[in-house]
Scaffold this motif. Structure first.
Motif, PDB file in Angstrom:
ATOM      1  N   ILE A  30       0.834  -1.202   0.000  1.00  0.00           N
ATOM      2  CA  ILE A  30       0.000   0.000   0.000  1.00  0.00           C
ATOM      3  C   ILE A  30       0.873   1.259   0.000  1.00  0.00           C
ATOM      4  N   ARG A  31       1.950   1.239   0.781  1.00  0.00           N
ATOM      5  CA  ARG A  31       2.843   2.394   0.807  1.00  0.00           C
ATOM      6  C   ARG A  31       3.474   2.624  -0.566  1.00  0.00           C
ATOM      7  N   TYR A  32       3.889   1.549  -1.220  1.00  0.00           N
ATOM      8  CA  TYR A  32       4.546   1.703  -2.521  1.00  0.00           C
ATOM      9  C   TYR A  32       3.564   2.090  -3.623  1.00  0.00           C
ATOM     10  N   SER A  33       2.423   1.435  -3.664  1.00  0.00           N
ATOM     11  CA  SER A  33       1.485   1.656  -4.770  1.00  0.00           C
ATOM     12  C   SER A  33       0.619   2.895  -4.588  1.00  0.00           C
ATOM     13  N   LYS A  34       0.307   3.248  -3.323  1.00  0.00           N
ATOM     14  CA  LYS A  34      -0.607   4.363  -3.060  1.00  0.00           C
ATOM     15  C   LYS A  34       0.001   5.455  -2.189  1.00  0.00           C
ATOM     16  N   ASN A  35       1.231   5.252  -1.756  1.00  0.00           N
ATOM     17  CA  ASN A  35       1.916   6.175  -0.843  1.00  0.00           C
ATOM     18  C   ASN A  35       1.049   6.488   0.377  1.00  0.00           C
ATOM     19  N   ASP A  36       0.530   5.431   0.965  1.00  0.00           N
ATOM     20  CA  ASP A  36      -0.345   5.569   2.123  1.00  0.00           C
ATOM     21  C   ASP A  36       0.088   4.557   3.184  1.00  0.00           C
ATOM     22  N   PHE A  37      -0.224   4.859   4.438  1.00  0.00           N
ATOM     23  CA  PHE A  37       0.075   3.934   5.530  1.00  0.00           C
ATOM     24  C   PHE A  37      -1.190   3.685   6.321  1.00  0.00           C
ATOM     25  N   VAL A  38      -1.562   2.413   6.441  1.00  0.00           N
ATOM     26  CA  VAL A  38      -2.791   2.024   7.119  1.00  0.00           C
ATOM     27  C   VAL A  38      -2.438   1.260   8.392  1.00  0.00           C
ATOM     28  N   THR A  39      -2.947   1.709   9.514  1.00  0.00           N
ATOM     29  CA  THR A  39      -2.607   1.077  10.794  1.00  0.00           C
ATOM     30  C   THR A  39      -3.544  -0.071  11.166  1.00  0.00           C
ATOM     31  N   ASP A  40      -4.750  -0.089  10.607  1.00  0.00           N
ATOM     32  CA  ASP A  40      -5.730  -1.106  10.989  1.00  0.00           C
ATOM     33  C   ASP A  40      -6.079  -2.024   9.823  1.00  0.00           C
ATOM     34  N   TYR A  41      -5.069  -2.351   9.024  1.00  0.00           N
ATOM     35  CA  TYR A  41      -5.302  -3.184   7.840  1.00  0.00           C
ATOM     36  C   TYR A  41      -5.603  -4.621   8.263  1.00  0.00           C
ATOM     37  N   ASN A  42      -6.664  -5.205   7.686  1.00  0.00           N
ATOM     38  CA  ASN A  42      -7.034  -6.584   7.990  1.00  0.00           C
ATOM     39  C   ASN A  42      -6.089  -7.563   7.307  1.00  0.00           C
ATOM     40  N   ALA A  43      -5.975  -8.751   7.874  1.00  0.00           N
ATOM     41  CA  ALA A  43      -5.105  -9.777   7.296  1.00  0.00           C
ATOM     42  C   ALA A  43      -5.559 -10.115   5.876  1.00  0.00           C
ATOM     43  N   THR A  44      -4.596 -10.311   4.997  1.00  0.00           N
ATOM     44  CA  THR A  44      -4.903 -10.643   3.609  1.00  0.00           C
ATOM     45  C   THR A  44      -5.567 -12.009   3.524  1.00  0.00           C
ATOM     46  N   ILE A  45      -6.626 -12.081   2.729  1.00  0.00           N
ATOM     47  CA  ILE A  45      -7.319 -13.345   2.488  1.00  0.00           C
ATOM     48  C   ILE A  45      -6.916 -13.838   1.097  1.00  0.00           C
ATOM     49  N   GLY A  46      -6.115 -14.911   1.056  1.00  0.00           N
ATOM     50  CA  GLY A  46      -5.651 -15.424  -0.228  1.00  0.00           C
ATOM     51  C   GLY A  46      -4.554 -14.537  -0.800  1.00  0.00           C
ATOM     52  N   VAL A  47      -4.866 -13.778  -1.842  1.00  0.00           N
ATOM     53  CA  VAL A  47      -3.900 -12.863  -2.450  1.00  0.00           C
ATOM     54  C   VAL A  47      -4.589 -11.554  -2.817  1.00  0.00           C
ATOM     55  N   GLU A  48      -3.817 -10.481  -2.843  1.00  0.00           N
ATOM     56  CA  GLU A  48      -4.302  -9.188  -3.311  1.00  0.00           C
ATOM     57  C   GLU A  48      -3.286  -8.637  -4.297  1.00  0.00           C
ATOM     58  N   PHE A  49      -3.726  -7.696  -5.126  1.00  0.00           N
ATOM     59  CA  PHE A  49      -2.917  -7.285  -6.266  1.00  0.00           C
ATOM     60  C   PHE A  49      -2.913  -5.769  -6.426  1.00  0.00           C
ATOM     61  N   GLN A  50      -1.736  -5.213  -6.732  1.00  0.00           N
ATOM     62  CA  GLN A  50      -1.593  -3.807  -7.093  1.00  0.00           C
ATOM     63  C   GLN A  50      -0.590  -3.728  -8.237  1.00  0.00           C
ATOM     64  N   SER A  51      -0.636  -2.622  -8.969  1.00  0.00           N
ATOM     65  CA  SER A  51       0.320  -2.453 -10.067  1.00  0.00           C
ATOM     66  C   SER A  51       0.851  -1.024 -10.063  1.00  0.00           C
ATOM     67  N   LYS A  52       2.025  -0.866 -10.671  1.00  0.00           N
ATOM     68  CA  LYS A  52       2.639   0.448 -10.780  1.00  0.00           C
ATOM     69  C   LYS A  52       3.602   0.439 -11.955  1.00  0.00           C
ATOM     70  N   ILE A  53       3.635   1.532 -12.704  1.00  0.00           N
ATOM     71  CA  ILE A  53       4.533   1.649 -13.849  1.00  0.00           C
ATOM     72  C   ILE A  53       5.774   2.421 -13.439  1.00  0.00           C
ATOM     73  N   VAL A  54       6.942   1.866 -13.765  1.00  0.00           N
ATOM     74  CA  VAL A  54       8.216   2.516 -13.455  1.00  0.00           C
ATOM     75  C   VAL A  54       9.036   2.632 -14.730  1.00  0.00           C
ATOM     76  N   LYS A  55       9.980   3.568 -14.718  1.00  0.00           N
ATOM     77  CA  LYS A  55      10.907   3.742 -15.835  1.00  0.00           C
ATOM     78  C   LYS A  55      12.249   3.138 -15.445  1.00  0.00           C
ATOM     79  N   ILE A  56      12.766   2.282 -16.321  1.00  0.00           N
ATOM     80  CA  ILE A  56      14.091   1.702 -16.134  1.00  0.00           C
ATOM     81  C   ILE A  56      14.888   1.960 -17.405  1.00  0.00           C
ATOM     82  N   ASN A  57      15.958   2.745 -17.266  1.00  0.00           N
ATOM     83  CA  ASN A  57      16.650   3.248 -18.446  1.00  0.00           C
ATOM     84  C   ASN A  57      15.630   3.951 -19.327  1.00  0.00           C
ATOM     85  N   ASP A  58      15.456   3.512 -20.558  1.00  0.00           N
ATOM     86  CA  ASP A  58      14.479   4.147 -21.438  1.00  0.00           C
ATOM     87  C   ASP A  58      13.207   3.315 -21.583  1.00  0.00           C
TER      88      ASP A  58
END
Length: 222
Positions: A30-58
């Motif tokens: 959550i911090r990496y994908s949304k730049n947010d910090f959640v203190t009361d986050y519930n335990a993950t059930i199974g799997v959860e997914f986020q995405s982000k686009i980054v630049k590497i070289n060109d």
């Protein structure tokens, strides 16, 4: 039309975050994908997914990051998500000795189920809890070396410390591994490609930009 073409040419890297329940995997994502910090986050059930686009070289790279449940009851589900993974983040809590001891299991499972070329990263989460520390940085570094883990970071989602570096240096390492693999295909049998995939010429590394340019010219992958 131009945006569509960019999306078509974009590289996709799949990452998976594993470790015991409660170590801070979801908070990292959550911090990496949304730049947010959640203190009361519930335990993950199974799997959860986020995405982000980054630049590497060109190149534009889309990181597809899967956050997995650490509970024993979800282990069989998690195993199926290692397929086509190029980056495995093995997360423990620096204030929880048991979570560090479990990393050996997670590493074994990851190596058995992920791609042979995957980058492995040891991550000590909740580094802001220095007063509660149970695993020293030196102990973690020794574990990293003994088990040939590619990278090691101590991070804090609360303080946003080394979160970006952790994901983006993993992406960079995966990117360069892809480049080297493409170069190997183009220069099969060349003496200046070493066993570990690094490109050598007269005992000197070829500059990164040169590697990327050769990959582009020879393989068309980037």
């Amino acid at each position: 039309m131009k945006n569509t073409q960019i999306q078509d040419n974009m590289m996709n890297f799949k990452f998976i975050i594993v470790g015991d329940s409660g170590v801070g995997k979801s908070c990292m994502l959550i911090r990496y994908s949304k730049n947010d910090f959640v203190t009361d986050y519930n335990a993950t059930i199974g799997v959860e997914f986020q995405s982000k686009i980054v630049k590497i070289n060109d190149a534009s790279v889309k990181l597809q990051i899967w956050d997995t449940a650490g509970q024993e009851s979800f282990r069989s589900i998690v195993k199926s998500f290692y397929k086509k993974t190029v980056g495995v983040l093995l997360v423990y809590n620096i204030a929880n000795k048991e979570s560090f001891q479990s990393i050996k299991h997670w590493l074994t499972e990851a190596k058995e189920n992920s791609e042979e070329s995957a980058i492995f990263v040891l991550v000590g989460a909740q580094s802001d809890r220095e007063k509660d520390r149970k695993i020293s940085r030196e102990e973690a570094e020794q574990f990293q070396k003994a088990n040939q883990i590619d990278l090691f970071f101590e991070v804090s989602s609360k303080n946003n410390s080394f979160i970006d570096e952790c994901f983006e240096k993993t992406a960079y390492a995966a990117f360069m591994k892809q480049v080297n693999q493409q170069l190997k295909k183009s220069f099969q049998g060349s003496s200046f490609i070493s066993n570990n995939g690094n490109i050598r010429s007269h005992n000197q590394s070829v500059p990164i930009k040169e590697q990327s340019r050769r990959s582009s010219n020879k393989s068309g992958c980037c």
